[in-house]
Design a protein around this motif. Sequence first.
Motif, PDB file in Angstrom:
ATOM      1  N   THR A  40       0.805  -1.223   0.000  1.00 48.83           N
ATOM      2  CA  THR A  40       0.000   0.000   0.000  1.00 48.83           C
ATOM      3  C   THR A  40       0.839   1.275   0.000  1.00 48.83           C
ATOM      4  OG1 THR A  40      -0.122  -0.070   2.425  1.00 48.83           O
ATOM      5  CG2 THR A  40      -1.928  -1.105   1.193  1.00 48.83           C
ATOM      6  N   ASN A  41       2.154   1.159   0.092  1.00 44.46           N
ATOM      7  CA  ASN A  41       3.004   2.343   0.108  1.00 44.46           C
ATOM      8  C   ASN A  41       3.803   2.394  -1.189  1.00 44.46           C
ATOM      9  OD1 ASN A  41       4.187   4.689   1.090  1.00 44.46           O
ATOM     10  ND2 ASN A  41       5.750   3.596   2.245  1.00 44.46           N
ATOM     11  N   GLY A  42       5.075   2.001  -1.143  1.00 43.89           N
ATOM     12  CA  GLY A  42       5.868   1.949  -2.370  1.00 43.89           C
ATOM     13  C   GLY A  42       5.487   0.791  -3.261  1.00 43.89           C
ATOM     14  N   GLY A  43       4.948  -0.272  -2.628  1.00 44.68           N
ATOM     15  CA  GLY A  43       4.589  -1.474  -3.373  1.00 44.68           C
ATOM     16  C   GLY A  43       5.754  -2.430  -3.514  1.00 44.68           C
ATOM     17  N   ASP A  44       5.450  -3.644  -3.940  1.00 41.91           N
ATOM     18  CA  ASP A  44       6.492  -4.662  -4.156  1.00 41.91           C
ATOM     19  C   ASP A  44       7.443  -4.214  -5.264  1.00 41.91           C
ATOM     20  OD1 ASP A  44       4.921  -6.116  -2.392  1.00 41.91           O
ATOM     21  OD2 ASP A  44       3.973  -7.293  -3.990  1.00 41.91           O
ATOM     22  N   ILE A  45       8.668  -4.741  -5.215  1.00 41.46           N
ATOM     23  CA  ILE A  45       9.591  -4.541  -6.332  1.00 41.46           C
ATOM     24  C   ILE A  45       9.952  -5.892  -6.933  1.00 41.46           C
ATOM     25  CG2 ILE A  45      10.517  -2.356  -5.470  1.00 41.46           C
ATOM     26  CD1 ILE A  45      12.998  -3.891  -4.507  1.00 41.46           C
ATOM     27  N   VAL A  46      10.159  -5.914  -8.241  1.00 41.52           N
ATOM     28  CA  VAL A  46      10.463  -7.160  -8.952  1.00 41.52           C
ATOM     29  C   VAL A  46      11.669  -6.949  -9.861  1.00 41.52           C
ATOM     30  CG1 VAL A  46       8.096  -8.021  -8.921  1.00 41.52           C
ATOM     31  CG2 VAL A  46       8.869  -6.588 -10.831  1.00 41.52           C
ATOM     32  N   THR A  47      12.282  -8.070 -10.234  1.00 39.83           N
ATOM     33  CA  THR A  47      13.380  -8.012 -11.205  1.00 39.83           C
ATOM     34  C   THR A  47      12.825  -7.623 -12.569  1.00 39.83           C
ATOM     35  OG1 THR A  47      13.119 -10.385 -11.600  1.00 39.83           O
ATOM     36  CG2 THR A  47      14.792  -9.712  -9.994  1.00 39.83           C
ATOM     37  N   THR A  48      13.671  -7.037 -13.382  1.00 38.37           N
ATOM     38  CA  THR A  48      13.220  -6.602 -14.709  1.00 38.37           C
ATOM     39  C   THR A  48      13.240  -7.724 -15.729  1.00 38.37           C
ATOM     40  OG1 THR A  48      15.486  -5.821 -15.132  1.00 38.37           O
ATOM     41  CG2 THR A  48      13.878  -4.193 -14.357  1.00 38.37           C
ATOM     42  N   ARG A  49      13.662  -8.915 -15.330  1.00 43.66           N
ATOM     43  CA  ARG A  49      13.612 -10.068 -16.229  1.00 43.66           C
ATOM     44  C   ARG A  49      13.261 -11.309 -15.419  1.00 43.66           C
ATOM     45  NH1 ARG A  49      19.168 -13.250 -16.892  1.00 43.66           N
ATOM     46  NH2 ARG A  49      17.545 -14.842 -16.853  1.00 43.66           N
ATOM     47  N   PRO A  50      12.675 -12.319 -16.067  1.00 49.62           N
ATOM     48  CA  PRO A  50      12.296 -13.544 -15.363  1.00 49.62           C
ATOM     49  C   PRO A  50      13.473 -14.514 -15.230  1.00 49.62           C
ATOM     50  CG  PRO A  50      11.597 -13.686 -17.642  1.00 49.62           C
ATOM     51  CD  PRO A  50      12.206 -12.323 -17.474  1.00 49.62           C
ATOM     52  N   TYR A  51      13.307 -15.481 -14.316  1.00 50.12           N
ATOM     53  CA  TYR A  51      14.316 -16.519 -14.099  1.00 50.12           C
ATOM     54  C   TYR A  51      13.628 -17.879 -14.053  1.00 50.12           C
ATOM     55  CZ  TYR A  51      17.501 -12.718 -13.098  1.00 50.12           C
ATOM     56  OH  TYR A  51      18.272 -11.589 -13.208  1.00 50.12           O
ATOM     57  N   LYS A  52      14.357 -18.886 -14.473  1.00 47.95           N
ATOM     58  CA  LYS A  52      13.781 -20.218 -14.635  1.00 47.95           C
ATOM     59  C   LYS A  52      14.344 -21.193 -13.610  1.00 47.95           C
ATOM     60  CE  LYS A  52      12.992 -23.662 -18.308  1.00 47.95           C
ATOM     61  NZ  LYS A  52      13.247 -24.005 -19.735  1.00 47.95           N
ATOM     62  N   ASN A  53      15.564 -21.658 -13.801  1.00 46.32           N
ATOM     63  CA  ASN A  53      16.246 -22.538 -12.845  1.00 46.32           C
ATOM     64  C   ASN A  53      17.378 -21.745 -12.199  1.00 46.32           C
ATOM     65  OD1 ASN A  53      14.774 -25.019 -13.426  1.00 46.32           O
ATOM     66  ND2 ASN A  53      15.831 -24.980 -15.396  1.00 46.32           N
ATOM     67  N   PHE A  54      17.437 -21.730 -10.869  1.00 44.06           N
ATOM     68  CA  PHE A  54      18.384 -20.817 -10.230  1.00 44.06           C
ATOM     69  C   PHE A  54      18.614 -21.166  -8.758  1.00 44.06           C
ATOM     70  CE2 PHE A  54      14.090 -19.098  -9.973  1.00 44.06           C
ATOM     71  CZ  PHE A  54      13.936 -18.890  -8.612  1.00 44.06           C
ATOM     72  N   MET A  55      19.673 -20.573  -8.224  1.00 42.77           N
ATOM     73  CA  MET A  55      19.902 -20.499  -6.782  1.00 42.77           C
ATOM     74  C   MET A  55      19.899 -19.013  -6.441  1.00 42.77           C
ATOM     75  SD  MET A  55      22.992 -23.310  -6.474  1.00 42.77           S
ATOM     76  CE  MET A  55      23.049 -23.277  -4.670  1.00 42.77           C
ATOM     77  N   LEU A  56      18.978 -18.598  -5.608  1.00 39.95           N
ATOM     78  CA  LEU A  56      18.831 -17.197  -5.210  1.00 39.95           C
ATOM     79  C   LEU A  56      19.183 -17.048  -3.736  1.00 39.95           C
ATOM     80  CD1 LEU A  56      17.689 -14.250  -5.604  1.00 39.95           C
ATOM     81  CD2 LEU A  56      15.474 -15.202  -4.871  1.00 39.95           C
TER      82      LEU A  56
END
Length: 452
Positions: A287-303
């Motif tokens: 309700t404030n700044g809102g969620d942030i997301v990466t500018t590209r998608p990812y498939k198989n990964f270690m985050l």
Amino acid sequence: MIKKIVISILAVIVTVSAWAQEPKWENLFNGRNLRGWEKLNGTAEYKIQDNSIIGISKMNTPNTFLATKKVYNDFILEFEFKVDDGLNSGVQFRSNSLKEYQNGRVHGYQFEIDPSPRAWTGGIYDEARRGWLYPMNYNPEGQKAFKNGEWNKARIEAIGSSIRTWVNGVPCTDLLDNTTLSGFIALQVHSIGNADLEGKTVAWRNIRILTQDLERFRTPENDKVKQINTIANTISEREAAEGWKLLWDGKTTEGWRGAKLDHFPEKGWSIDNGVLKVHKSGGGESTNGGDIVTTRPYKNFMLKVDFRITEGANSGIKYFVDTNLNKGEGSAIGCEFQILDDRRHPDAKLGVEGNRTLGSLYDLIPAPKDKPFRNGFFNTAMVVVKGSHVEHWLNGVKIIEYERNNQMWEALVNFSKYKDWPNFGNAEEGLLLLQDHGDEVWFQNIKIKELE
């Protein structure tokens, strides 16, 4: 005659050269008394016997430490140790006892001594601060090195931000950390809560330290030992070679946007000294700044994401996010590694069997109650995705694993708040998300390794 003189001179040169190549060790214990050492914090007893220092466990006392009066920066430390079964212990290094820190409580790096079936001897623990930095489940071969009931030989190389350990010549840890670069060495007698353990002992002998020519005598790198880098917003040479990349550079908003924006939010988030902060705004979901997301998608990964919770806070790390699913109020839709103050936030008591607690797959699969959370410090969340197989890790310990895209997954989703979202969690790829849930939470050291 001249030939004999020349030979003699050459022999002297060879001898001097060989002597110069030998490490100049300093003995920290003379085998007779405890000169140069002092006892800190607890009241457990230390005595000298057979050229060894013996620590004796005692009820109703906190951890007790026998510390060097001298502090050390970079060094190679060697010692031998033996511990009674059932007793946990350790050796502190680059540690301190400061009045302004918990009234003098000893804190800092610890070489773990652990004769239990867990077998974490040689691991690195951060005493009275962050907890486990390098648990030995990272190195199964190193777990086999300790010999219960016998004398064992330990080696610690602390040079700059590199900290590595060995047990009986077997490499155990490879840690990069720069939290503390100077402090004393200390022998720990751990507190006990079981009267049956009173009087059990841990012993040390042949304690020596090297502080000169360390580059000459340090052990060559061993890339078979997993390296853990806790230095914020950096990628080590080893990590780069393994394919790790920073997902956030620690300085700018590059690579991120608002989940419902085409740019980074203009409010609700800030960057402060290498920390990405979502601001407190009343506890509302996005309700404030809102969620942030990466500018590209990812498939198989270690985050990997380091996070720190403020009191009573709620947030999350989401993956397989599709920002087109929810255009209305609330958070973007995706699978969530829950971030929560379990002790103070009411959401911990909602859901089913704790599936909204810290580390849980939110509203779907609960994390264990005994997870290794560091209250008041940064914690490391890791999400591993290999096709339909997913794992949640917290501070080096796997706490959840599951399979998606199957009948059991569909049944699980149908009994959750996601039941009305078609094909939830089954996407082949998706964006990664940091959640604004109206509470202040800190993020740093965000990095990713894409998998084939």
